[in-house]
Write a protein that holds these residues in place. Structure first.
Motif, PDB file in Angstrom:
ATOM      1  N   ASP A  53       0.842  -1.206   0.000  1.00 36.45           N
ATOM      2  CA  ASP A  53       0.000   0.000   0.000  1.00 36.45           C
ATOM      3  C   ASP A  53       0.873   1.250   0.000  1.00 36.45           C
ATOM      4  O   ASP A  53       0.615   2.210  -0.725  1.00 36.45           O
ATOM      5  CB  ASP A  53      -0.888   0.031   1.253  1.00 36.45           C
ATOM      6  N   TYR A  54       1.905   1.210   0.833  1.00 36.29           N
ATOM      7  CA  TYR A  54       2.776   2.385   0.968  1.00 36.29           C
ATOM      8  C   TYR A  54       3.467   2.713  -0.352  1.00 36.29           C
ATOM      9  O   TYR A  54       3.569   3.874  -0.740  1.00 36.29           O
ATOM     10  CB  TYR A  54       3.810   2.139   2.075  1.00 36.29           C
ATOM     11  N   SER A  59       2.509   1.848  -3.346  1.00 27.48           N
ATOM     12  CA  SER A  59       1.622   1.672  -4.501  1.00 27.48           C
ATOM     13  C   SER A  59       1.743   2.810  -5.517  1.00 27.48           C
ATOM     14  O   SER A  59       1.518   2.600  -6.703  1.00 27.48           O
ATOM     15  CB  SER A  59       0.170   1.541  -4.044  1.00 27.48           C
ATOM     16  N   LYS A  84      -0.058  11.438  -3.802  1.00 29.87           N
ATOM     17  CA  LYS A  84      -0.344  11.684  -2.378  1.00 29.87           C
ATOM     18  C   LYS A  84       0.780  12.471  -1.711  1.00 29.87           C
ATOM     19  O   LYS A  84       0.547  13.212  -0.761  1.00 29.87           O
ATOM     20  CB  LYS A  84      -0.593  10.354  -1.644  1.00 29.87           C
ATOM     21  N   GLN A 139      -1.308  11.473   5.399  1.00 28.73           N
ATOM     22  CA  GLN A 139      -0.942  10.044   5.349  1.00 28.73           C
ATOM     23  C   GLN A 139      -0.876   9.369   6.717  1.00 28.73           C
ATOM     24  O   GLN A 139      -0.698   8.157   6.795  1.00 28.73           O
ATOM     25  CB  GLN A 139       0.410   9.880   4.648  1.00 28.73           C
ATOM     26  N   GLY A 154      -2.009   5.537   7.784  1.00 33.42           N
ATOM     27  CA  GLY A 154      -2.020   4.536   6.719  1.00 33.42           C
ATOM     28  C   GLY A 154      -3.054   4.816   5.639  1.00 33.42           C
ATOM     29  O   GLY A 154      -3.797   5.803   5.691  1.00 33.42           O
ATOM     30  N   LYS A 155      -3.125   3.900   4.674  1.00 35.11           N
ATOM     31  CA  LYS A 155      -3.885   4.145   3.441  1.00 35.11           C
ATOM     32  C   LYS A 155      -5.380   4.370   3.675  1.00 35.11           C
ATOM     33  O   LYS A 155      -5.947   5.346   3.200  1.00 35.11           O
ATOM     34  CB  LYS A 155      -3.689   2.967   2.473  1.00 35.11           C
ATOM     35  N   GLU A 156      -6.021   3.432   4.394  1.00 40.00           N
ATOM     36  CA  GLU A 156      -7.487   3.537   4.536  1.00 40.00           C
ATOM     37  C   GLU A 156      -7.874   4.814   5.267  1.00 40.00           C
ATOM     38  O   GLU A 156      -8.852   5.483   4.915  1.00 40.00           O
ATOM     39  CB  GLU A 156      -8.052   2.299   5.247  1.00 40.00           C
ATOM     40  N   LEU A 187      -7.548   7.680   2.851  1.00 43.50           N
ATOM     41  CA  LEU A 187      -8.623   7.760   1.850  1.00 43.50           C
ATOM     42  C   LEU A 187      -9.914   8.281   2.475  1.00 43.50           C
ATOM     43  O   LEU A 187     -10.639   9.080   1.861  1.00 43.50           O
ATOM     44  CB  LEU A 187      -8.840   6.387   1.203  1.00 43.50           C
ATOM     45  N   GLY A 211      -7.315   4.322  -4.997  1.00 47.14           N
ATOM     46  CA  GLY A 211      -6.769   3.679  -3.799  1.00 47.14           C
ATOM     47  C   GLY A 211      -5.436   4.280  -3.368  1.00 47.14           C
ATOM     48  O   GLY A 211      -4.599   3.596  -2.777  1.00 47.14           O
ATOM     49  N   GLY A 212      -5.201   5.539  -3.701  1.00 45.74           N
ATOM     50  CA  GLY A 212      -3.972   6.233  -3.277  1.00 45.74           C
ATOM     51  C   GLY A 212      -2.781   6.003  -4.186  1.00 45.74           C
ATOM     52  O   GLY A 212      -1.692   6.514  -3.935  1.00 45.74           O
ATOM     53  N   ALA A 213      -2.971   5.222  -5.277  1.00 47.85           N
ATOM     54  CA  ALA A 213      -1.804   4.744  -6.052  1.00 47.85           C
ATOM     55  C   ALA A 213      -1.430   5.625  -7.248  1.00 47.85           C
ATOM     56  O   ALA A 213      -0.560   5.256  -8.015  1.00 47.85           O
ATOM     57  CB  ALA A 213      -2.068   3.324  -6.538  1.00 47.85           C
TER      58      ALA A 213
END
Ligand SMILES: [Zn+2]
Length: 386
Positions: A108-109, A111, A290, A298, A301-303, A306, A378-380
């Protein structure tokens, strides 16, 4: 003698720094067998290099090819430019070590840079041992952001003594296995949450192993001077070779500061500090989208990020910070035409379009466009900035 290959009448540049001379290079059994102004003998294959340069393979000292080499081992985009060696694991980002249960966290980090790379649990020695055969030689750095993510997640605080000890142990393990040094990415979480004393504690490990420190400095825009000073302080305090990678002055307010920065680095070198810098050979930067927003988005974390990006009050805060300082670590841009989507795994049709164009098409504000895009992706999302 029958050579395998004779490269004929090229300008031979031997890498020693001396000027090129026109001559022949003969290869036999995969090695250079002879050099000379006009070699005698037959060859199975003769290459006429008249008007061309014949050089040792170039070493690309600063790449993120660890994100692509395992899925594109031919590395044609590098080999066809003459690059035969790459140093990977820069800017604080390495794909190892991955502690048990933390593969998804790292995926995720990373991505925004490595949306297609499979991640798996592994120590750094295992990473080196299992790295696939690829067309270029590779030297690996350990990323400080990866180390911190493994030990502390995306926490905005200093490490405890135990956590710092864990990072040191992971770094020791990596260096003993053959890592060339450590990279830092102090411009973005979680590297941006680290103070200089944490980096110095890790650089003391590098010093013991005679390894190097490669830093994407804390700020390349409005506080670029302070960030260069921090790198010099670390180099001076720890006595490690320090490389400021892809040095730049980004953001329209900072254009023109380069001479001052180079003078500062030259003065540090003259005073015995082992510090150096390099620069891109092109006029754009590539970043996860991001990372252009304030680092606090940030945290957690990701969720969490978002969910946060959907909130009107968060967007209002981003908008006001952008109005004040420009983009995080980039500074003020001339317009949103300067930011162009390069990779967008879940909104692929947007690749190649600018934020300005995408916002106009939807009739929305550019900050809303960016936040909506990150949520959809999804942050990517990855972007190019000029
Ligand atoms: Zn970087």
């Amino acid at each position: 003698m029958t050579w395998d290959i004779l490269i004929h009448r090229g300008t031979v540049i031997d890498g020693s720094g001396s000027p090129g001379i026109i001559g022949d290079v003969a290869l036999h059994a995969g090695r250079i067998a002879a050099l000379g102004p006009a070699l005698a003998g037959e060859a199975k294959k003769v290459i006429d290099a008249t008007g061309l340069a014949v050089t040792p393979g170039f070493i690309d000292i600063k790449t993120h090819s660890d994100f692509v080499l395992p899925i594109n081992p031919k590395a044609e985009s590098k080999v066809r430019q003459g690059v035969t060696t790459e140093i990977i694991g820069h800017c604080g980002f390495s794909v190892a070590p991955v502690l048990p249960g933390k593969a998804e966290l790292l995926a995720d980090y990373l991505s925004g840079g490595a949306p297609w790379l499979p991640f798996r649990e592994m120590s750094f020695p295992q990473y080196l041992d299992t790295f696939p055969a690829v067309a270029v030689n590779t030297g690996m750095l350990v990323g400080h952001n990866t180390l911190r993510l493994m030990v502390m997640g995306l926490e905005d605080r200093s490490p405890t003594k135990r956590e710092l000890g864990e990072m040191i142990a992971l770094l020791e393990d990596s260096l003993r296995a053959g890592a060339l040094g450590m990279s830092s990415g102090l411009f973005t979480p979680p590297g941006s949450f680290a103070q200089a004393d944490e980096i110095m504690a890790l650089c003391a490990v590098l010093k013991r192993h005679n390894a190097g420190y490669f830093t994407h400095i804390r700020d390349e825009s409005n506080k670029v001077m302070e960030a260069v000073e921090e790198a010099i302080d670390i180099a001076r305090a720890c006595g490690v070779h320090t490389e400021i990678v892809h040095l730049k002055c980004s953001g329209v307010d900072n254009w023109g500061k380069a001479a001052q920065i180079l003078d500062k680095i030259a003065a540090a070198r003259a005073a015995g500090c082992d510090i150096d810098c390099d620069a891109y050979p092109y006029a754009a930067g590539a970043n996860p989208l991001k990372n252009l927003l304030p680092p606090w988005i940030q945290i957690g974390g990701k969720e969490t990020m978002l969910a946060r990006l959907a909130l009107p009050e968060v967007r209002a805060r981003i908008r006001s910070e952008f109005a004040e300082h420009g983009l995080n670590n980039w500074g003020r841009i001339a317009s949103w035409e300067a930011v162009q989507i390069s990779i967008s795994p879940r909104v692929p049709h947007s690749a190649g379009q600018t934020v300005a164009a995408l916002a106009t098409a939807r009739g929305c504000d550019p900050i809303d466009q960016i936040c909506d895009h990150l949520i959809a992706d999804g942050g990517a999302t990855r972007v190019l900035i000029t």
